[in-house]
Design a protein around this motif. Structure first.
Motif, PDB file in Angstrom:
ATOM      1  N   TRP A  71      13.016   2.264  -2.693  1.00  0.00           N
ATOM      2  CA  TRP A  71      13.719   1.075  -3.174  1.00  0.00           C
ATOM      3  C   TRP A  71      14.069   0.131  -2.026  1.00  0.00           C
ATOM      4  CZ3 TRP A  71      13.500  -0.433  -7.912  1.00  0.00           C
ATOM      5  CH2 TRP A  71      13.371   0.497  -8.938  1.00  0.00           C
ATOM      6  N   PHE A  72      14.398   0.684  -0.865  1.00  0.00           N
ATOM      7  CA  PHE A  72      14.683  -0.151   0.304  1.00  0.00           C
ATOM      8  C   PHE A  72      13.440  -0.948   0.702  1.00  0.00           C
ATOM      9  CE2 PHE A  72      14.652  -0.604   4.982  1.00  0.00           C
ATOM     10  CZ  PHE A  72      15.770  -1.427   5.132  1.00  0.00           C
ATOM     11  N   CYS A  73      12.294  -0.264   0.739  1.00  0.00           N
ATOM     12  CA  CYS A  73      11.043  -0.944   1.076  1.00  0.00           C
ATOM     13  C   CYS A  73      10.653  -1.948  -0.002  1.00  0.00           C
ATOM     14  CB  CYS A  73       9.928   0.083   1.268  1.00  0.00           C
ATOM     15  SG  CYS A  73      10.129   1.136   2.720  1.00  0.00           S
ATOM     16  N   PHE A  74      10.975  -1.648  -1.244  1.00  0.00           N
ATOM     17  CA  PHE A  74      10.669  -2.561  -2.345  1.00  0.00           C
ATOM     18  C   PHE A  74      11.460  -3.861  -2.208  1.00  0.00           C
ATOM     19  CE2 PHE A  74      11.645  -4.082  -6.699  1.00  0.00           C
ATOM     20  CZ  PHE A  74      10.361  -4.427  -7.092  1.00  0.00           C
ATOM     21  N   ILE A  75      12.722  -3.764  -1.818  1.00  0.00           N
ATOM     22  CA  ILE A  75      13.555  -4.951  -1.614  1.00  0.00           C
ATOM     23  C   ILE A  75      12.993  -5.796  -0.475  1.00  0.00           C
ATOM     24  CG2 ILE A  75      15.838  -5.753  -0.881  1.00  0.00           C
ATOM     25  CD1 ILE A  75      17.019  -3.321  -2.345  1.00  0.00           C
ATOM     26  N   ILE A  76      12.590  -5.131   0.608  1.00  0.00           N
ATOM     27  CA  ILE A  76      11.977  -5.860   1.726  1.00  0.00           C
ATOM     28  C   ILE A  76      10.681  -6.525   1.266  1.00  0.00           C
ATOM     29  CG2 ILE A  76      10.921  -5.623   4.008  1.00  0.00           C
ATOM     30  CD1 ILE A  76      12.822  -3.341   4.570  1.00  0.00           C
ATOM     31  N   PHE A  77       9.921  -5.803   0.454  1.00  0.00           N
ATOM     32  CA  PHE A  77       8.671  -6.340  -0.089  1.00  0.00           C
ATOM     33  C   PHE A  77       8.923  -7.636  -0.851  1.00  0.00           C
ATOM     34  CE2 PHE A  77       6.001  -6.639  -3.913  1.00  0.00           C
ATOM     35  CZ  PHE A  77       4.746  -6.754  -3.350  1.00  0.00           C
ATOM     36  N   LEU A  78       9.907  -7.629  -1.752  1.00  0.00           N
ATOM     37  CA  LEU A  78      10.223  -8.823  -2.540  1.00  0.00           C
ATOM     38  C   LEU A  78      10.764  -9.949  -1.662  1.00  0.00           C
ATOM     39  CD1 LEU A  78      11.894  -7.448  -5.808  1.00  0.00           C
ATOM     40  CD2 LEU A  78       9.592  -8.375  -5.517  1.00  0.00           C
ATOM     41  N   ALA A  79      11.560  -9.592  -0.682  1.00  0.00           N
ATOM     42  CA  ALA A  79      12.177 -10.610   0.180  1.00  0.00           C
ATOM     43  C   ALA A  79      11.147 -11.343   1.024  1.00  0.00           C
ATOM     44  CB  ALA A  79      13.226  -9.960   1.079  1.00  0.00           C
ATOM     45  N   PHE A  80      10.119 -10.611   1.479  1.00  0.00           N
ATOM     46  CA  PHE A  80       9.124 -11.208   2.374  1.00  0.00           C
ATOM     47  C   PHE A  80       7.873 -11.700   1.649  1.00  0.00           C
ATOM     48  CE2 PHE A  80      11.706  -9.173   5.543  1.00  0.00           C
ATOM     49  CZ  PHE A  80      11.543  -9.945   6.677  1.00  0.00           C
ATOM     50  N   LEU A  81       7.711 -11.310   0.382  1.00  0.00           N
ATOM     51  CA  LEU A  81       6.491 -11.688  -0.339  1.00  0.00           C
ATOM     52  C   LEU A  81       6.246 -13.195  -0.403  1.00  0.00           C
ATOM     53  CD1 LEU A  81       4.051 -10.650  -1.872  1.00  0.00           C
ATOM     54  CD2 LEU A  81       5.405 -10.725  -3.975  1.00  0.00           C
ATOM     55  N   PRO A  82       7.271 -14.043  -0.608  1.00  0.00           N
ATOM     56  CA  PRO A  82       7.002 -15.497  -0.654  1.00  0.00           C
ATOM     57  C   PRO A  82       6.381 -16.059   0.622  1.00  0.00           C
ATOM     58  CG  PRO A  82       9.149 -15.020  -1.603  1.00  0.00           C
ATOM     59  CD  PRO A  82       8.667 -13.750  -0.970  1.00  0.00           C
ATOM     60  N   ASN A  83       6.504 -15.323   1.736  1.00  0.00           N
ATOM     61  CA  ASN A  83       5.905 -15.802   2.982  1.00  0.00           C
ATOM     62  C   ASN A  83       4.386 -15.871   2.904  1.00  0.00           C
ATOM     63  OD1 ASN A  83       8.178 -16.003   5.096  1.00  0.00           O
ATOM     64  ND2 ASN A  83       8.532 -13.994   4.183  1.00  0.00           N
TER      65      ASN A  83
ATOM     66  N   PHE B  61       0.834  -1.207   0.000  1.00  0.00           N
ATOM     67  CA  PHE B  61       0.000   0.000   0.000  1.00  0.00           C
ATOM     68  C   PHE B  61       0.864   1.251   0.000  1.00  0.00           C
ATOM     69  CE2 PHE B  61      -2.967  -3.215   1.382  1.00  0.00           C
ATOM     70  CZ  PHE B  61      -4.159  -2.815   0.806  1.00  0.00           C
ATOM     71  N   GLY B  62       1.962   1.221   0.773  1.00  0.00           N
ATOM     72  CA  GLY B  62       2.856   2.372   0.794  1.00  0.00           C
ATOM     73  C   GLY B  62       3.663   2.511  -0.486  1.00  0.00           C
TER      74      GLY B  62
ATOM     75  N   GLY C 109      15.320   6.618  -2.293  1.00  0.00           N
ATOM     76  CA  GLY C 109      16.113   5.525  -1.746  1.00  0.00           C
ATOM     77  C   GLY C 109      15.315   4.703  -0.764  1.00  0.00           C
ATOM     78  N   LEU C 110      14.457   5.364   0.015  1.00  0.00           N
ATOM     79  CA  LEU C 110      13.599   4.652   0.970  1.00  0.00           C
ATOM     80  C   LEU C 110      12.609   3.763   0.228  1.00  0.00           C
ATOM     81  CD1 LEU C 110      12.597   4.179   3.847  1.00  0.00           C
ATOM     82  CD2 LEU C 110      11.133   6.206   3.599  1.00  0.00           C
TER      83      LEU C 110
END
Length: 212
Positions: free
Chosen positions: A49-61, A34-35, A46-47
């Motif tokens: 892209w940082f949140c986007f990386i976290i999004f991709l990393a945790f999405l498979p959960n 949503f953000g 930069g923030l």
């Protein structure tokens, strides 16, 4: 009554204790979507892209909860009363799986909306397929290799080597491909239902406003 409650508590701890933690992990990318994708600004800082990386990393959960059906099967096979099985195990596990999967679907719907808003409609299908592919790999690494999202930071070398091994080995690759196909089919079906439901809710509020 106390005996039933004690058995229910024991059963929950043994076969359902994962639910709260796994749902928490599944809702991290859901909240981030949503953000990332529904904010009014088009700038990607930069923030962002940082949140986007976290999004991709945790999405498979989120789709990972589909595989937790094995816990439900184990719970049903355990020697608990029919009441605990029907009133606790089945509804609780199915609800957790549904919420995790719906979080995944809505996250991708938000992603598609963002691409549409950016004028990149032609990349929506590609982004969905890419996300399904990465999620299929993540699900395999989580279920069979027992990796976690934060292992990208804590042990990236081991994670990278395991991923390469799995993608170049016949049996893991087959499992990943099957998971990928399942994600595509389930996502397409659930996406239509979710969008249809959201449209009906929006139409309901529109009709209420028109009457007022």
């Amino acid at each position: 009554m106390k005996l039933i409650l004690a058995d229910a508590f024991e059963a929950f701890n043994q076969y359902s204790g994962w639910i709260i933690w796994n749902l928490f992990l599944a809702f991290i990318p859901f909240v981030l979507s949503f953000g990332l994708y529904l904010r009014p600004s088009r700038k990607r800082s930069g923030l962002w892209w940082f949140c986007f990386i976290i999004f991709l990393a945790f999405l498979p959960n989120a789709p990972y909860l589909l595989t937790d059906i094995i816990h439900l099967v184990e719970a049903i096979r355990a020697d608990y009363s029919i009441w605990i099985t029907t009133l606790i195990f089945i509804p609780l596990h199915l609800l957790a799986i549904f919420l995790g999967w719906e979080a995944y679907v809505i996250s991708l719907i938000n992603q598609s909306y963002y691409l549409k808003k950016q004028g990149a409609n032609k990349f929506i299908v590609l982004s969905e397929l890419s996300t399904h592919g990465l999620s299929a790999i993540g699900i395999y690494l989580g279920r069979f290799r027992r990796f976690n999202s934060w292992d990208l930071i804590t042990q990236p070398n081991i994670l990278l080597n395991s991923t390469i091994d799995d993608l170049t080995t016949k049996k893991p690759l087959l499992v990943i491909w099957i998971t990928f196909i399942i994600l595509i089919i389930f996502y397409w079906l659930t996406k239509q239902i979710t969008l249809g439901t959201l449209w009906r809710i929006k139409q309901l509020f529109y009709d209420l406003d028109a009457k007022n």
